[in-house]
Design a protein around this motif. Sequence first.
Motif, PDB file in Angstrom:
ATOM      1  N   LEU A 144       0.832  -1.209   0.000  1.00  0.00           N
ATOM      2  CA  LEU A 144       0.000   0.000   0.000  1.00  0.00           C
ATOM      3  C   LEU A 144       0.868   1.261   0.000  1.00  0.00           C
ATOM      4  CD1 LEU A 144      -2.792  -1.093   2.525  1.00  0.00           C
ATOM      5  CD2 LEU A 144      -2.961  -0.915   0.043  1.00  0.00           C
ATOM      6  N   ASP A 145       2.062   1.151   0.579  1.00  0.00           N
ATOM      7  CA  ASP A 145       2.984   2.304   0.599  1.00  0.00           C
ATOM      8  C   ASP A 145       3.687   2.487  -0.752  1.00  0.00           C
ATOM      9  OD1 ASP A 145       2.333   2.739   3.214  1.00  0.00           O
ATOM     10  OD2 ASP A 145       4.165   1.865   4.062  1.00  0.00           O
ATOM     11  N   GLY A 146       3.429   1.591  -1.700  1.00  0.00           N
ATOM     12  CA  GLY A 146       4.084   1.678  -3.001  1.00  0.00           C
ATOM     13  C   GLY A 146       5.503   1.162  -2.976  1.00  0.00           C
ATOM     14  N   ASP A 147       5.819   0.320  -1.978  1.00  0.00           N
ATOM     15  CA  ASP A 147       7.168  -0.213  -1.818  1.00  0.00           C
ATOM     16  C   ASP A 147       7.079  -1.739  -1.677  1.00  0.00           C
ATOM     17  OD1 ASP A 147       9.896  -0.430  -1.336  1.00  0.00           O
ATOM     18  OD2 ASP A 147       9.682  -0.013   0.820  1.00  0.00           O
ATOM     19  N   PRO A 148       6.549  -2.434  -2.718  1.00  0.00           N
ATOM     20  CA  PRO A 148       6.230  -3.862  -2.557  1.00  0.00           C
ATOM     21  C   PRO A 148       7.464  -4.744  -2.365  1.00  0.00           C
ATOM     22  CG  PRO A 148       5.984  -3.207  -4.841  1.00  0.00           C
ATOM     23  CD  PRO A 148       6.241  -1.946  -4.065  1.00  0.00           C
ATOM     24  N   VAL A 149       7.301  -5.797  -1.581  1.00  0.00           N
ATOM     25  CA  VAL A 149       8.373  -6.782  -1.396  1.00  0.00           C
ATOM     26  C   VAL A 149       7.976  -8.133  -2.001  1.00  0.00           C
ATOM     27  CG1 VAL A 149       9.314  -5.725   0.676  1.00  0.00           C
ATOM     28  CG2 VAL A 149       7.530  -7.453   0.899  1.00  0.00           C
ATOM     29  N   GLY A 150       6.734  -8.230  -2.481  1.00  0.00           N
ATOM     30  CA  GLY A 150       6.260  -9.496  -3.038  1.00  0.00           C
ATOM     31  C   GLY A 150       5.678 -10.367  -1.933  1.00  0.00           C
ATOM     32  N   PRO A 151       4.763 -11.268  -2.309  1.00  0.00           N
ATOM     33  CA  PRO A 151       4.085 -12.079  -1.297  1.00  0.00           C
ATOM     34  C   PRO A 151       5.049 -13.021  -0.572  1.00  0.00           C
ATOM     35  CG  PRO A 151       3.570 -12.870  -3.501  1.00  0.00           C
ATOM     36  CD  PRO A 151       4.328 -11.590  -3.672  1.00  0.00           C
ATOM     37  N   ILE A 152       4.800 -13.215   0.716  1.00  0.00           N
ATOM     38  CA  ILE A 152       5.562 -14.191   1.519  1.00  0.00           C
ATOM     39  C   ILE A 152       4.542 -15.195   2.025  1.00  0.00           C
ATOM     40  CG2 ILE A 152       6.938 -14.568   3.592  1.00  0.00           C
ATOM     41  CD1 ILE A 152       8.034 -11.699   3.199  1.00  0.00           C
ATOM     42  N   ARG A 153       4.542 -16.397   1.417  1.00  0.00           N
ATOM     43  CA  ARG A 153       3.499 -17.374   1.734  1.00  0.00           C
ATOM     44  C   ARG A 153       4.122 -18.711   2.081  1.00  0.00           C
ATOM     45  NH1 ARG A 153       1.721 -16.357  -3.729  1.00  0.00           N
ATOM     46  NH2 ARG A 153       0.239 -14.658  -3.764  1.00  0.00           N
ATOM     47  N   GLY A 154       3.326 -19.519   2.788  1.00  0.00           N
ATOM     48  CA  GLY A 154       3.704 -20.904   3.027  1.00  0.00           C
ATOM     49  C   GLY A 154       4.960 -21.002   3.868  1.00  0.00           C
ATOM     50  N   ALA A 155       5.704 -22.097   3.644  1.00  0.00           N
ATOM     51  CA  ALA A 155       6.874 -22.392   4.477  1.00  0.00           C
ATOM     52  C   ALA A 155       7.954 -21.326   4.343  1.00  0.00           C
ATOM     53  CB  ALA A 155       7.437 -23.765   4.106  1.00  0.00           C
ATOM     54  N   GLU A 156       7.899 -20.546   3.250  1.00  0.00           N
ATOM     55  CA  GLU A 156       8.879 -19.479   3.047  1.00  0.00           C
ATOM     56  C   GLU A 156       8.874 -18.485   4.216  1.00  0.00           C
ATOM     57  OE1 GLU A 156      10.018 -16.414  -0.568  1.00  0.00           O
ATOM     58  OE2 GLU A 156       7.937 -16.796  -0.090  1.00  0.00           O
ATOM     59  N   ALA A 157       7.707 -18.339   4.858  1.00  0.00           N
ATOM     60  CA  ALA A 157       7.583 -17.395   5.979  1.00  0.00           C
ATOM     61  C   ALA A 157       8.601 -17.707   7.074  1.00  0.00           C
ATOM     62  CB  ALA A 157       6.162 -17.429   6.536  1.00  0.00           C
ATOM     63  N   LYS A 158       8.996 -18.999   7.157  1.00  0.00           N
ATOM     64  CA  LYS A 158       9.945 -19.383   8.205  1.00  0.00           C
ATOM     65  C   LYS A 158      11.298 -18.691   8.017  1.00  0.00           C
ATOM     66  CE  LYS A 158       7.675 -23.786   9.117  1.00  0.00           C
ATOM     67  NZ  LYS A 158       7.668 -25.235   8.929  1.00  0.00           N
ATOM     68  N   ASN A 159      11.582 -18.220   6.793  1.00  0.00           N
ATOM     69  CA  ASN A 159      12.841 -17.502   6.543  1.00  0.00           C
ATOM     70  C   ASN A 159      12.714 -16.002   6.798  1.00  0.00           C
ATOM     71  OD1 ASN A 159      13.813 -19.970   5.611  1.00  0.00           O
ATOM     72  ND2 ASN A 159      13.171 -19.533   3.498  1.00  0.00           N
ATOM     73  N   PHE A 160      11.504 -15.554   7.119  1.00  0.00           N
ATOM     74  CA  PHE A 160      11.278 -14.122   7.293  1.00  0.00           C
ATOM     75  C   PHE A 160      10.771 -13.805   8.695  1.00  0.00           C
ATOM     76  CE2 PHE A 160      11.211 -14.498   2.662  1.00  0.00           C
ATOM     77  CZ  PHE A 160      11.978 -13.401   2.280  1.00  0.00           C
ATOM     78  N   GLY A 161      11.235 -14.556   9.683  1.00  0.00           N
ATOM     79  CA  GLY A 161      10.939 -14.206  11.077  1.00  0.00           C
ATOM     80  C   GLY A 161       9.689 -14.829  11.662  1.00  0.00           C
ATOM     81  N   TRP A 162       9.040 -15.744  10.904  1.00  0.00           N
ATOM     82  CA  TRP A 162       7.800 -16.350  11.417  1.00  0.00           C
ATOM     83  C   TRP A 162       8.015 -17.101  12.735  1.00  0.00           C
ATOM     84  CZ3 TRP A 162       6.055 -21.356  12.331  1.00  0.00           C
ATOM     85  CH2 TRP A 162       4.671 -21.519  12.508  1.00  0.00           C
ATOM     86  N   PRO A 163       9.075 -17.924  12.881  1.00  0.00           N
ATOM     87  CA  PRO A 163       9.206 -18.666  14.154  1.00  0.00           C
ATOM     88  C   PRO A 163       9.351 -17.742  15.367  1.00  0.00           C
ATOM     89  CG  PRO A 163      10.634 -19.612  12.466  1.00  0.00           C
ATOM     90  CD  PRO A 163      10.139 -18.304  11.921  1.00  0.00           C
ATOM     91  N   GLU A 164      10.097 -16.644  15.199  1.00  0.00           N
ATOM     92  CA  GLU A 164      10.284 -15.707  16.309  1.00  0.00           C
ATOM     93  C   GLU A 164       8.967 -15.019  16.659  1.00  0.00           C
ATOM     94  OE1 GLU A 164      12.136 -15.861  13.543  1.00  0.00           O
ATOM     95  OE2 GLU A 164      14.008 -16.691  14.331  1.00  0.00           O
ATOM     96  N   LEU A 165       8.204 -14.632  15.630  1.00  0.00           N
ATOM     97  CA  LEU A 165       6.903 -13.996  15.885  1.00  0.00           C
ATOM     98  C   LEU A 165       5.953 -14.980  16.572  1.00  0.00           C
ATOM     99  CD1 LEU A 165       6.342 -12.073  12.523  1.00  0.00           C
ATOM    100  CD2 LEU A 165       6.572 -11.023  14.790  1.00  0.00           C
ATOM    101  N   ARG A 166       5.949 -16.233  16.109  1.00  0.00           N
ATOM    102  CA  ARG A 166       5.096 -17.259  16.725  1.00  0.00           C
ATOM    103  C   ARG A 166       5.415 -17.393  18.214  1.00  0.00           C
ATOM    104  NH1 ARG A 166       6.886 -23.103  15.276  1.00  0.00           N
ATOM    105  NH2 ARG A 166       8.662 -22.222  16.369  1.00  0.00           N
ATOM    106  N   ASP A 167       6.708 -17.464  18.532  1.00  0.00           N
ATOM    107  CA  ASP A 167       7.091 -17.627  19.932  1.00  0.00           C
ATOM    108  C   ASP A 167       6.724 -16.393  20.757  1.00  0.00           C
ATOM    109  OD1 ASP A 167       8.044 -20.064  19.174  1.00  0.00           O
ATOM    110  OD2 ASP A 167      10.163 -19.504  19.187  1.00  0.00           O
ATOM    111  N   ALA A 168       6.914 -15.202  20.164  1.00  0.00           N
ATOM    112  CA  ALA A 168       6.581 -13.964  20.881  1.00  0.00           C
ATOM    113  C   ALA A 168       5.075 -13.895  21.148  1.00  0.00           C
ATOM    114  CB  ALA A 168       7.038 -12.747  20.078  1.00  0.00           C
ATOM    115  N   TYR A 169       4.267 -14.249  20.146  1.00  0.00           N
ATOM    116  CA  TYR A 169       2.806 -14.213  20.343  1.00  0.00           C
ATOM    117  C   TYR A 169       2.356 -15.314  21.309  1.00  0.00           C
ATOM    118  CZ  TYR A 169       2.076 -10.598  16.831  1.00  0.00           C
ATOM    119  OH  TYR A 169       2.081  -9.407  16.153  1.00  0.00           O
ATOM    120  N   ALA A 170       3.007 -16.453  21.274  1.00  0.00           N
ATOM    121  CA  ALA A 170       2.664 -17.514  22.228  1.00  0.00           C
ATOM    122  C   ALA A 170       2.905 -17.020  23.655  1.00  0.00           C
ATOM    123  CB  ALA A 170       3.485 -18.773  21.948  1.00  0.00           C
ATOM    124  N   ARG A 171       4.010 -16.317  23.869  1.00  0.00           N
ATOM    125  CA  ARG A 171       4.296 -15.774  25.213  1.00  0.00           C
ATOM    126  C   ARG A 171       3.259 -14.734  25.599  1.00  0.00           C
ATOM    127  NH1 ARG A 171       9.608 -16.106  23.521  1.00  0.00           N
ATOM    128  NH2 ARG A 171       9.621 -13.951  22.791  1.00  0.00           N
TER     129      ARG A 171
END
Lengths: 180, 102
Positions: A144-171
């Motif tokens: 929306l800011d006009g600065d696209p990074v492209g979709p991050i879907r599926g298992a690829e999310a694990k390379n973009f900080g998903w495990p850390e976010l999951r653990d932080a939200y679990a806490r």
Amino acid sequence: MERDAFRPGPPGEVDCVADDDRWTLVLVRELRHPPATVWSALTEPERLREWAPFLADRDLGATGPAVLTLVDGETAVEQPATVRQAEPPRLLEYTWGGDLLRWELAPTDGGTRLTLRHTVADREVVPMVAAGWHLCLDVAGHLLDGDPVGPIRGAEAKNFGWPELRDAYARSLGIDPGRR
Amino acid sequence: MSIDAFAVIAEPTRRRILDALCGSESSVGELVDALGVSQPTVSKHLKVLRDAGFVTCRTAAQQRIYGIDTRPFQAVDGWLEPYRRLWTRHLDALERHLDSQE
């Protein structure tokens, strides 16, 4: 932004609400864009494919059946969906397989307060769902800011900080990551 | 057994989930970590497997634990039975052939 340089923002405010024998993630996100712009990103297939975890076979801005295809690397799972409520640009509610998603858009001075309620069967999944949408909404923000990074879907999310976010939200939700 | 059951186990990720659950009961999180696929993918496939009766679910300490239900596999096994007899007939023929050489 260069895709490799993309990093998610810090964890935001989330809640987990019991709903009979199911669980609802409540996630609030402030966006610097008016509700009409956010609405088109939430409903139009060519916009959704740039940030959402699924592809839509039609514009979701009208009630009735749809097909949402979850993309994960080489595999794709088609799931039936039903748009139950579509009141542009303030309320969108649809089922996705066994899940229920409700998006509320409220205008603010700076843009839109977006509230997502995503109901799932597994309580354990709620921090993972929070982490997934966090990443998706960060990607949507860039789009929306006009600065696209492209979709991050599926298992690829694990390379973009998903495990850390999951653990932080679990806490923050007090949900034990459990047997692992 | 219905065609649908074959369609269910035709999908490679679903077979990987079944293989993992055959080893031990698991939560969604354990499957996500073990299989290297995303949580939405695991959740969607688990729903298909549950709807088709291949996977059961019990709740322990607010956590859902998934496991195998053997019944649909007995149906798959039953479908294979005549083909197993075919194999036995070939072995019998081999034995007769070897007998005739002596």
